[in-house]
Design a protein around this motif. Structure first.
Motif, short mmCIF file in Angstrom:
data_model
loop_
_atom_site.label_atom_id
_atom_site.label_comp_id
_atom_site.label_asym_id
_atom_site.label_seq_id
_atom_site.Cartn_x
_atom_site.Cartn_y
_atom_site.Cartn_z
N SER A 137 -0.03 -1.07 -3.12
CA SER A 137 0.54 0.24 -2.76
C SER A 137 0.76 0.27 -1.25
CB SER A 137 -0.45 1.35 -3.15
OG SER A 137 -1.45 1.41 -2.14
N PRO A 138 1.76 1.03 -0.77
CA PRO A 138 2.09 1.00 0.68
C PRO A 138 0.87 1.35 1.54
CG PRO A 138 3.69 2.29 -0.57
CD PRO A 138 2.64 1.89 -1.53
N ARG A 139 0.11 2.39 1.14
CA ARG A 139 -1.04 2.77 1.98
C ARG A 139 -2.03 1.63 2.10
NH1 ARG A 139 -3.58 7.18 4.05
NH2 ARG A 139 -5.87 7.31 3.95
N ALA A 140 -2.21 0.89 0.95
CA ALA A 140 -3.16 -0.23 0.99
C ALA A 140 -2.68 -1.31 1.96
CB ALA A 140 -3.29 -0.82 -0.42
N GLU A 141 -1.32 -1.49 2.02
CA GLU A 141 -0.80 -2.53 2.95
C GLU A 141 -1.28 -2.23 4.37
OE1 GLU A 141 0.79 -5.17 2.44
OE2 GLU A 141 2.24 -5.08 0.78
N TYR A 142 -1.12 -0.95 4.78
CA TYR A 142 -1.48 -0.62 6.17
C TYR A 142 -3.00 -0.73 6.38
CZ TYR A 142 3.27 0.85 7.19
OH TYR A 142 4.61 0.84 7.40
N ILE A 143 -3.76 -0.31 5.37
CA ILE A 143 -5.23 -0.43 5.54
C ILE A 143 -5.60 -1.91 5.69
CG2 ILE A 143 -7.44 -0.08 4.39
CD1 ILE A 143 -6.33 2.35 3.02
N ARG A 144 -4.95 -2.76 4.87
CA ARG A 144 -5.27 -4.20 4.96
C ARG A 144 -4.98 -4.73 6.36
NH1 ARG A 144 -2.76 -7.05 -0.45
NH2 ARG A 144 -4.24 -6.22 -1.98
N GLY A 159 -3.83 -5.72 -5.93
CA GLY A 159 -2.94 -4.57 -5.94
C GLY A 159 -3.40 -3.46 -5.02
N GLY A 160 -4.37 -3.71 -4.12
CA GLY A 160 -4.75 -2.63 -3.20
C GLY A 160 -6.08 -2.93 -2.54
N VAL A 161 -6.78 -1.88 -2.17
CA VAL A 161 -8.08 -2.08 -1.51
C VAL A 161 -9.13 -1.27 -2.29
CG1 VAL A 161 -7.41 -2.66 0.84
CG2 VAL A 161 -7.43 -0.27 0.09
N ALA A 162 -10.40 -1.49 -1.96
CA ALA A 162 -11.47 -0.91 -2.78
C ALA A 162 -11.70 0.55 -2.43
CB ALA A 162 -12.75 -1.69 -2.57
N TYR A 163 -11.71 0.90 -1.10
CA TYR A 163 -12.07 2.29 -0.76
C TYR A 163 -11.00 2.84 0.17
CZ TYR A 163 -16.43 0.02 -2.05
OH TYR A 163 -17.38 -0.73 -2.69
N ASP A 164 -10.93 4.18 0.22
CA ASP A 164 -9.95 4.81 1.10
C ASP A 164 -10.59 4.99 2.48
OD1 ASP A 164 -7.78 5.93 2.10
OD2 ASP A 164 -7.49 7.37 0.48
N VAL A 165 -9.74 5.38 3.44
CA VAL A 165 -10.22 5.48 4.83
C VAL A 165 -11.03 6.78 4.96
CG1 VAL A 165 -9.46 5.75 7.20
CG2 VAL A 165 -8.20 4.24 5.65
N PRO A 166 -12.29 6.72 5.34
CA PRO A 166 -13.06 7.98 5.57
C PRO A 166 -12.50 8.70 6.79
CG PRO A 166 -14.33 6.06 6.28
CD PRO A 166 -13.08 5.53 5.65
N GLU A 167 -12.68 10.04 6.86
CA GLU A 167 -11.97 10.80 7.91
C GLU A 167 -12.55 10.50 9.29
OE1 GLU A 167 -13.78 12.05 5.62
OE2 GLU A 167 -15.43 13.13 6.57
N GLY A 168 -13.81 10.10 9.40
CA GLY A 168 -14.37 9.90 10.74
C GLY A 168 -13.78 8.68 11.43
N GLY A 179 -1.90 -0.09 -6.26
CA GLY A 179 -0.57 -0.04 -6.87
C GLY A 179 -0.70 0.34 -8.33
N GLU A 180 0.40 0.85 -8.90
CA GLU A 180 0.31 1.31 -10.29
C GLU A 180 0.14 0.11 -11.22
OE1 GLU A 180 3.94 0.08 -8.86
OE2 GLU A 180 2.69 1.76 -8.22
N LYS A 181 0.68 -1.10 -10.84
CA LYS A 181 0.55 -2.24 -11.76
C LYS A 181 -0.76 -3.00 -11.51
CE LYS A 181 4.06 -4.95 -11.60
NZ LYS A 181 5.33 -5.58 -11.25
N ALA A 182 -1.69 -2.39 -10.74
CA ALA A 182 -2.92 -3.13 -10.41
C ALA A 182 -3.74 -3.36 -11.69
CB ALA A 182 -3.75 -2.31 -9.42
#
Lengths: 542, 318, 167, 120
Positions: free
Chosen positions: A266-273, A332-341, A460-463
């Motif tokens: 997914s696009p957001r995962a690309e940037y986090i990676r 297809g992505g990453v394990a966790y989302d970015v925490p706000e801090g 990603g949806e196909k993950a």
């Protein structure tokens, strides 16, 4: 960048070619593939060597009916990856011609092939065990080898017996004659061999006549574990192979499987990676800077570099939950989302780090003793770099801008604007300058990636929910780790486990070039040059 | 009778001072290095970590002493003794105050250099006797380094002798009543401090026990208190060379309000602090650069300095 | 799973204390030994980086007196086995352990040093599953890699073990 | 009080020797012993040493010793000369010192040109 046909006719001109294939680079990472006979291999390697191709990787694969040596050749400036296969149906003692006189980097690959598969390379200068102890009688990577779990203590005691006997025999010979030159072990336990590397130095007084690196002291055989585990179970090993820059190893493995399955994260995962990989690269360079100056005798910078590194580890721990051996990427992505801090921690860290970089430049680069200890020491010419297959900061210190993020752009690196710093010095001082400049570039990339990060799901949806089954075929995917070109050659047979997963790690090639850099230097330079290659041992011993 | 009593008293004071001082210097070094390196240093052992080095010394008392295989047992045993023994002699002539000196010999300066020159023989014996390649390298390097830096040390102190017209340290201190010699002889001070650093094997000249290259240099095979003795003699030599530096260049016990010995100790400990500060900021020189630096830079400079002082004396004569 | 006898240690590794047993002095010596444990710089793989981080400003073990990392076993008190023990490295660890003068202690740091960690699978031919199979271990630290705080607490636990009353 | 009593020098040196000997012998009583197969084998970062460490060492170290000899003699000569010159600075003595130091500077330049310091 598909290669036009007439452009590469010189490869197979006048050679007996069993089959030639044209590959789609985007699908499996190769441009062309040739299967040639054994006796025309050396001629082909000669042609590649004369046209500035470097030997990227040599993987031996044990097929049911034959042994196969897959040579990969590639260029620095214009990416053109050619896979050359040579087959030998003889399963007990397969013989292949050696390339170690054309490409010196092939020396270690061939010894490893002999060590793991029992493949014999004719007239190889020193065909002995590389990673396993001398008393080992097994060839572990062969499909018919079942593994002797449970006999570890007996093996170790047998090795102790063998070494005591060996020690008695050798020390008797050397005891009576007063020799002028002598051997010294800068051995597995030494303050400045980072990890367990043993350098057998042949010294005359303080001058180094010859260096023999001995590796294999942290050999755990990740490649054989890959064949035992399915694709998802193997991901934790990625964090433990190069534990200093573990994020780019995650990137390499997960990217390979995504390319094989033909799906995009997914696009957001690309940037986090990208942003977490760049932060990890800075942490790796900081650790190198601290330990490198510790080797030169300056003990204080180690603490400042570790202080900065702790800030990065805090951020990455917030994101991934781990400090060192990350297992953060998923198919297809990453394990966790970015925490706000995390956002404001990053905004606070970047100016502080830029300030510290200025201090390092002033305090270290202008120091006359540092310059005298690193200038013109451990020179690696461009030709040597080509023949050993050296990549990463060591290559960019010879003035060649070969960086996978620009040469074979993957993920969202094309959208990031950053340069590849190169310095023409070819010596340890230039390598220091390259790594320091790379920290600045990685800061820029991390800043942009974090700023441009879109909202949305982190998978990603196909993950795949469960460990995927990769369709049959051969795939290669390369990533720029902190130490250079990290690539993986996967042979998949459609089942849940990979048939063969060869890891092309950067430090393996970088360390093999060490002995050519060191002859004629003093003992103090051995430490300086070894530190400048920034090797991580489990990545070499796999 | 009181002569014998005086000898015993001064002996007890000097030995007590040497031991306490080396413990304090080790503690000071760890605290100074911690401050420079953003951390706190020894903290929980005793009040402010003061007992830390005492605990180290006591632990070393209880460590097993190992004779390595096929080492030269006699030399191996003698090496730490010979490197520690001359330490006490050097305290004889150091003028802590106007009359606070144990025995004001008229060859004071020569005696200090004689005793400090003896210690590196112990280091070389340790390097050769322990039959270990790292120690051999450390021992050979210490020989080359010490003989190269002995000469600029002596030559630069000759200038002071020329200006003070005597070898007796208390005369030299008395001659600096108005202006300390550091202002009149800045070049000699720089040469003296550099070669004193090299004589006591301190960074950037610590190639005999270079941790990163030679594991632990000449004392690789020494365990327990034998290694402790090398530690004590190194720190005491740092203290002696800083005392000699204050006596020769910084005007010994002269100072406005405080009593003589307080000024002397303050100046000496300030020089020790500078030596420690240099250790934690500079990287280490390579052995050939270090030796050629002595022969190509320091010795010509000190020869030139002597000729200038001789000329200055000639001009001032009229 | 048959329980294999863990302490398969050859008899010549046992520590024999023939020193004069002055009662008061022994306790004082133990107090001093516990407050100045000099670790041997001996990193194998990933846990070595966490061992280096223990010396860094944030976790600084020099506060307790352990910060003096000695590179030669002759002057070290504690051997912190941090990382995976491959079968090629095991004899070297045994040699280094023998070369350390007693009293000496061993801390097994990380899953690999305790029992093979993540690399233990049927058919593993390359590693020694657990360092306590060749040398006696005093403190075990689980984790892969354990956090630096875990190593600091292990060293403090070793302190308690040294100064514990030997009745 | 400035009696030149040299007995102090001897006593301090002898007491220093005795003290050092006492220091190295106390641990023999207090320390426990451990038995290990390779306890006394020479340490070479975990490996067994190849041959003994008593080798013929590099020649460039001994060339330094020769030049040191020459310069040490010079410094010993300069000690009394400098002292007497400082008490009564005569011009003729100044010339002698300058000539002496000049000759030795030549010796240093000769060694420099011959490349003894370049460690080849």
């Amino acid at each position: 960048m598909t290669q036009t046909q007439n452009d590469t006719h010189w490869i197979t001109e006048g050679l007996t070619v069993e089959s030639a294939l044209e590959h789609v680079y985007a699908k499996n990472g190769f441009h062309q593939e040739f299967v040639i006979s054994k006796d025309s291999l050396r001629e082909l390697a000669q042609r590649f060597r004369s046209r500035e191709y470097f030997l990227e990787c040599l993987s031996v694969v044990d097929y049911p009916d034959h042994f196969e040596c897959c040579y990969q050749f590639n260029r620095w400036d214009k990416i053109h990856r050619v896979l050359v296969k040579v087959r030998n149906p003889d399963k007990t003692h397969p013989h292949f011609p050696t390339l170690s006189d054309i490409y010196e980097g092939a020396n270690w690959y061939e010894r490893e092939g002999y060590d793991f598969f029992g493949v014999i390379f004719d007239n190889h200068p020193h065909l002995t065990r590389l990673l396993l102890p001398e008393t080992a009688k097994i060839h572990p990577m062969r499909k018919d080898f079942k593994g002797d779990s449970g006999t570890d203590v007996e093996d170790v005691l047998a090795l102790i017996e063998y070494e005591d006997h060996q020690y008695e025999k050798v020390s008797q010979e050397l005891k009576n004659k007063y020799q002028k030159d002598y051997f010294i072990n800068m051995g597995p336990q030494h303050p400045s061999t980072h990890g367990v590397l043993r350098l057998l130095l042949h010294l005359d007084g303080e001058r180094v006549l010859e260096t023999y690196p001995v590796i294999g002291y942290s050999h755990r055989d990740h490649e054989r574990m890959a064949e035992y585990k399915n694709y998802l179970q193997f991901t934790p090993n990625m964090g433990r192979m190069d534990y200093v820059g573990a994020m780019s190893f995650n990137f390499g493995y997960i990217g390979l499987i995504e390319k094989a399955l033909g799906m995009a994260p997914s696009p957001r995962a690309e940037y986090i990676r990208v942003f977490s990989t760049e932060l990890n690269r800075i942490a790796s360079h900081l650790l190198w800077l601290g330990t490198y100056l510790l080797d030169l005798g300056a003990m204080t910078p180690f603490f400042y570099c570790f202080d900065d590194r702790e800030n990065i580890l805090d951020m990455l721990e917030m994101l991934t939950g781990e400090r060192l051996t990350y297992n953060f990427f998923r198919f297809g992505g990453v394990a966790y989302d970015v925490p706000e801090g995390l956002g404001d921690q990053l905004k606070a860290f970047i100016p502080k780090m830029r300030g510290r970089l200025k201090d390092y430049k002033i305090l270290i680069e202008k120091n006359i003793i540092f310059m005298k200890r690193t200038k013109e020491i451990g020179v690696l010419t461009k030709d040597q770099a080509l023949s050993y297959g050296v990549t990463g900061p060591m290559l960019r210190a010879c003035g060649i801008a070969y960086d996978i993020r620009k040469a074979e752009p993957y993920s969202i690196y094309p959208e990031m604007n950053f340069e590849i710093p190169t310095f023409p010095g070819c010596d340890t001082f230039a390598r220091y300058q390259v790594r320091l400049a790379e920290i600045e570039q990685s800061l820029r990339i991390a800043e942009q990636a974090f700023a441009k990060m879109p909202e949305g799901p982190i998978k990603g949806e196909k993950a795949p929910k469960v460990s995927p089954k990769v369709p049959a075929g051969e795939f290669y995917f390369a990533v720029e780790s902190a130490r250079g070109h990290y690539g993986e050659y996967l042979v998949a047979n459609g089942s849940a486990n990979p048939y063969r997963l060869k890891q092309r790690t950067p430090s393996y090639a970088n360390l093999s070039s060490l002995s050519s850099m060191l002859s004629g230097h003093l003992v103090a330079d051995v430490v300086a040059v070894l530190g400048s290659t920034d090797v991580v041992m489990p990545e070499i011993d796999r | 009778m009181n002569e014998l009593f005086r000898i015993i008293l001064s002996l007890v004071i000097v030995i007590g001072f040497v031991l306490i001082n080396s413990l304090v210097l080790v503690w000071l070094e760890r605290k100074v290095s911690a401050r420079i390196q953003l951390r706190r240093g020894p903290l929980y052992v005793g009040w402010f970590g003061l007992l830390q080095t005492f605990a180290d010394a006591l632990k070393m008392l209880g460590k097993e002493l190992i004779f390595p295989k096929n080492c030269d047992k006699v030399l191996y045993f003698l090496a730490p003794i010979l490197s520690f023994a001359p330490v006490l002699g050097a305290f004889l002539v150091i003028p802590f105050g106007q009359h606070l000196v144990i025995q004001d010999l008229n060859i004071g300066l020569l005696l200090v250099f004689a005793f400090s020159g003896l210690s590196f023989i112990g280091i070389f014996m340790a390097g050769w006797a322990s039959n270990n390649k790292y120690s051999l390298l450390g021992g050979m390097r210490s020989v080359a380094q010490n003989i190269s830096y002995e000469i600029p040390l002596l030559l630069s102190s000759l200038n002071i002798v020329m200006m003070a017209k005597s070898f007796r340290l208390s005369d030299i201190v008395r001659a600096q009543a108005h202006v300390p010699f550091i202002l009149l002889q800045p070049l000699a001070f720089i040469i003296f401090i550099t070669s004193a650093l090299a004589e006591s094997n301190r960074t950037p000249f610590d190639i005999p026990e270079a941790e990163s290259e030679l594991v632990a240099g000449f004392h690789t095979e020494y365990s327990g208190l034998r290694f402790g003795i090398f530690f004590i003699s190194e720190y005491t030599y740092v203290f002696i060379s800083s005392c000699v530096a204050t006596a020769l260049f910084l005007g010994g016990s002269h100072g406005p309000f405080l009593s003589g010995w307080a000024w002397f100790l303050m100046k000496a400990y300030f020089v020790v602090f500078v030596v420690m500060w240099v250790r934690w900021t500079l990287p280490r020189l390579r052995s050939d650069q270090l030796i050629t630096f002595a022969w190509k830079v320091l010795i010509p400079l000190s020869l030139f300095n002597i000729i200038c002082t001789a000329l200055a004396l000639q001009l001032l004569k009229q | 799973m048959e329980i294999r006898e863990i302490q398969k240690v050859t008899p010549d590794d046992i520590q024999v204390s023939e020193g004069v047993a002055l009662f008061k002095l022994d306790q004082l010596l133990d107090k001093a030994r516990s407050n100045s444990l000099w670790p041997l710089t001996f990193g194998l793989t990933c846990c070595a980086i966490e061992m280096m981080a223990v010396g860094s400003p944030r976790y600084d073990i020099d506060r307790f007196g352990f910060g003096v990392f000695r590179a030669t076993p002759r002057q070290a008190d504690v051997m912190i086995v941090s990382g995976t023990i491959s079968r090629k490295m095991a004899p070297r660890i045994k040699t280094l352990y023998d070369q350390m003068p007693s009293p000496k202690w061993v801390i097994a740091m990380g899953g690999c040093a305790i029992a093979g960690g993540p690399f233990k699978y049927p058919g593993q031919y390359a590693i020694l599953e657990g360092i306590d199979k060749i040398i006696p271990v005093d403190v075990y630290i689980p984790g892969c890699p354990p956090r630096p705080e875990a190593l600091v607490s292990a060293l403090l636990k070793l302190q308690e073990k040294i100064t514990a009353k030997k009745d | 009080m400035s009696s030149n009593n040299y007995i102090y020098v001897l006593v301090f040196f002898v007491v220093g020797l005795l003290f050092a000997v006492a220091f190295t012998c106390t641990p023999l009583i207090l320390s426990p012993r451990s038995r290990g197969k390779k306890k006394t084998s020479t340490y070479e970062s975990g490996e067994d040493t190849l041959g003994s460490a008593w080798v013929q060492f590099d020649v460039s170290y001994y060339l330094f010793a020769l030049i040191f000899l020459a310069f040490d003699v010079e410094v010993i000569f300069l000690f009394p000369v400098v002292l007497t010159y400082s008490i009564a600075p005569l011009l003729i003595d100044l010339l002698k010192i300058v000539i002496f130091i000049g000759i030795l500077a030549l010796a240093l330049a000769y060694a420099w040109r011959k490349g003894i310091f370049s460690w080849k």
